[in-house]
Design a protein around this motif. Structure first.
Motif, short mmCIF file in Angstrom:
data_model
loop_
_atom_site.label_atom_id
_atom_site.label_comp_id
_atom_site.label_asym_id
_atom_site.label_seq_id
_atom_site.Cartn_x
_atom_site.Cartn_y
_atom_site.Cartn_z
N ASP A 1 -5.10 3.26 0.11
CA ASP A 1 -5.36 1.91 0.38
C ASP A 1 -4.18 0.83 0.83
O ASP A 1 -3.22 1.14 0.22
CB ASP A 1 -5.98 1.32 -0.87
CG ASP A 1 -7.19 1.92 -1.16
OD1 ASP A 1 -7.81 2.88 -0.20
OD2 ASP A 1 -7.96 1.79 -1.96
N TRP A 2 -4.42 0.05 1.65
CA TRP A 2 -3.43 -1.14 1.82
C TRP A 2 -4.29 -2.48 1.56
O TRP A 2 -5.50 -2.60 1.85
CB TRP A 2 -2.97 -1.13 3.36
CG TRP A 2 -2.06 0.03 3.70
CD1 TRP A 2 -2.13 1.34 3.90
CD2 TRP A 2 -0.57 -0.24 3.71
NE1 TRP A 2 -1.08 1.79 4.05
CE2 TRP A 2 0.02 0.79 4.02
CE3 TRP A 2 0.13 -1.14 3.65
CZ2 TRP A 2 1.42 1.14 4.18
CZ3 TRP A 2 1.70 -1.17 3.50
CH2 TRP A 2 2.02 0.28 3.91
N GLY B 1 0.63 -1.17 -0.14
CA GLY B 1 0.13 -0.08 0.08
C GLY B 1 1.09 1.17 -0.02
O GLY B 1 2.02 0.95 -0.03
N GLU B 2 0.20 2.33 0.16
CA GLU B 2 0.96 3.83 0.12
C GLU B 2 0.40 4.45 1.53
O GLU B 2 -0.77 4.20 1.85
CB GLU B 2 0.62 4.50 -1.10
CG GLU B 2 1.00 3.82 -2.40
CD GLU B 2 0.74 4.68 -3.64
OE1 GLU B 2 0.63 5.87 -3.43
OE2 GLU B 2 0.57 4.21 -4.79
N THR C 1 -8.81 -5.17 1.01
CA THR C 1 -8.33 -3.90 0.84
C THR C 1 -8.87 -3.19 1.95
O THR C 1 -10.13 -3.12 2.30
CB THR C 1 -8.86 -3.17 -0.53
OG1 THR C 1 -8.33 -4.02 -1.50
CG2 THR C 1 -8.54 -1.97 -0.68
N VAL C 2 -8.04 -2.23 2.93
CA VAL C 2 -8.52 -1.44 3.76
C VAL C 2 -7.87 0.06 3.49
O VAL C 2 -7.10 0.41 3.05
CB VAL C 2 -7.68 -1.87 4.97
CG1 VAL C 2 -8.26 -1.16 6.35
CG2 VAL C 2 -8.13 -3.24 5.43
N PHE D 1 5.59 1.85 9.16
CA PHE D 1 6.64 1.52 7.97
C PHE D 1 7.72 2.69 7.57
O PHE D 1 8.72 2.15 7.53
CB PHE D 1 5.64 1.29 6.68
CG PHE D 1 5.39 -0.17 6.40
CD1 PHE D 1 6.19 -1.06 5.95
CD2 PHE D 1 4.14 -0.53 7.06
CE1 PHE D 1 5.79 -2.37 5.64
CE2 PHE D 1 3.69 -1.90 6.78
CZ PHE D 1 4.55 -2.72 6.16
N ALA D 2 7.29 3.86 7.67
CA ALA D 2 8.13 4.79 7.36
C ALA D 2 9.37 5.00 8.47
O ALA D 2 10.72 5.46 8.29
CB ALA D 2 7.38 6.25 7.55
#
Length: 330
Positions: free
Chosen positions: A32-33, A27-28, A47-48, A69-70
Motif C-alpha cells: 500500500d501507498w 508506502g512500501e 490509500t492506494v 523511488f528505488a
C-alpha cells in the motif's frame, strides 16, 4: 439524460474550482501507498493498493511508482504520482466534493494556527474490483498526541505564551518544517513549530536565541529576538515566536538578482556578518549553518541579519565534519 448533464455540469464546476496538491506519500514496494493531499483546504489521506489482478489499474502504476523511488528518479516519481492522483480524483470527485466543497471568493483568507496544525482530515481507500476503481471512505484513526514538545528553560525571562488558537497565519515561509509569518495581537512575527521533521532544529534555534536574549551582547547581535512561545490547549509548548524581520530578501538572492551591488555594500555586509559571528562566539553560541541563504538584508536599513540557528551543514559553505562548530562558522 438530464441527470447525466447535471452530473457533467457539477463535475465541470468542481474541476474549475479544484485546488489540490500532494504533500507527502508513504508506502512500501509492492504494498500500500498512502497519499496525503490538501484539497480545497481539507486534508485527504488516500490509500492506494495493488489490485488483485495484474491488469488492474493500480498494479502497474504502483509498480512504476515503487521503481521510480528505488531509482531515485524524481521526474518519474512526479509523472507517475500525477497519473495516480488523476485516477483518484476521476473516481472520487463526488465523495471529495461532499467533504471539501470548492472555495469561492478570496482564496487568501487567513486561518488560525491551530486549524493549520490540525487540519480537518478525511481518510479514503481506492478500491479496485474486477477492473473497476472506486473511492471508499474509511473510519478516522485514533487521535495522536504531539510528542515533539520543546524543552523550555525556566529562566526564559517570562516569555509570553500564546495559544495556537489566538495566532493568525498570514503566509508560509521557506524552510524545512513548519515556518510561517503570523499575526499575534496585531504584531507580525515568525513562527516555528516543532515537528517530526524539524524538532531538533527548532529546539536548537530556541536554545541559541534564548542564550542571545539573556546575554550582555543581546542588543548588538543582528538576529531575530525571541517574542514568545506557542502552546496547545494543554499548555504544552509546541514552538517559538520570533521577531519578524522585514527584508529585501536573502543575501544570496539580493547579490544574484542585483548585478549592480557595489563593492562598498558587499564589504559592509561582510564586516557585519563577521562581527555578528564573533559576538555569538563570545557567548558560546554557534550559528551552525552559516551561508548567504541564512542572511536577510533588512528593508530600509540595508543591514544584515543572521537567521536560521537550527544547525546542520551545506556543501560548499559548511563541511559536514565542521557542522555546528565555531570552525564551521568561520
Amino acid at each position: 439524460m438530464a441527470s447525466r448533464i447535471e452530473a457533467d455540469d457539477s463535475k465541470a464546476h468542481w474541476d474549475e474550482n479544484l485546488r489540490y496538491s500532494c504533500i507527502s506519500s508513504t508506502g512500501e514496494i509492492d504494498h500500500d501507498w498512502d497519499f496525503t493531499i490538501v484539497c480545497n483546504s481539507k486534508h485527504f489521506v488516500v490509500t492506494v493498493s495493488p489490485g488483485p489482478l495484474p491488469e488492474d489499474l493500480t498494479t502497474p502504476l504502483l509498480a512504476q511508482y515503487s521503481k521510480a523511488f528505488a531509482e531515485d528518479d524524481d521526474e518519474k516519481i512526479q509523472d507517475v504520482q500525477d497519473e495516480i492522483l488523476d485516477l483518484v480524483f476521476s473516481v472520487g470527485w463526488q465523495k471529495f466534493r461532499a467533504v471539501a466543497p470548492p472555495i469561492l471568493g478570496d482564496r487568501r483568507s487567513t486561518k488560525n494556527l491551530y486549524s493549520d496544525l490540525n487540519p480537518e482530515t478525511f481518510y479514503f481507500r481506492l478500491v479496485v474490483t474486477k477492473g473497476h476503481a472506486k473511492i471508499v471512505q474509511k473510519d478516522l484513526p485514533p487521535p495522536q498526541l504531539n510528542s515533539f514538545r520543546l524543552n523550555v528553560k525556566d529562566s526564559t525571562q517570562d516569555l509570553p505564551r500564546y495559544s495556537s488558537r489566538d495566532i493568525t497565519v498570514t503566509s508560509k515561509l521557506m524552510g524545512s518544517g513548519y515556518i510561517a509569518k503570523v499575526l499575534v495581537q496585531g504584531l507580525d512575527m515568525c513562527c516555528k513549530i516543532s515537528t517530526a521533521q524539524s524538532f531538533k532544529a527548532v529546539q536548537r534555534e530556541y536554545d541559541c536565541l534564548r542564550q542571545i536574549m539573556i546575554s550582555e551582547n543581546a542588543a548588538f547581535i543582528p538576529a531575530p529576538k525571541l517574542r514568545g512561545l506557542v502552546v496547545d490547549d494543554d499548555g504544552v509548548v509546541l514552538g517559538i515566536l520570533e521577531e519578524f524581520i522585514a527584508n529585501e530578501g536573502r543575501l544570496s538572492d539580493v547579490v544574484k538578482n542585483d548585478a549592480g551591488v557595489s563593492e562598498e555594500r558587499r564589504e559592509k555586509w561582510v564586516k557585519q556578518i563577521r562581527k555578528a559571528v564573533a559576538l555569538l562566539h563570545e557567548i558560546d553560541v554557534v550559528w551552525g549553518d552559516g551561508k548567504a541563504e541564512n542572511v536577510l538584508v533588512g528593508s530600509g536599513s540595508d543591514d544584515c541579519f543572521l537567521v536560521d540557528f537550527g544547525g546542520s551543514y551545506t556543501d560548499g559553505w559548511v563541511d559536514r565534519t565542521l557542522m555546528e562548530t565555531r570552525s564551521g562558522d568561520d
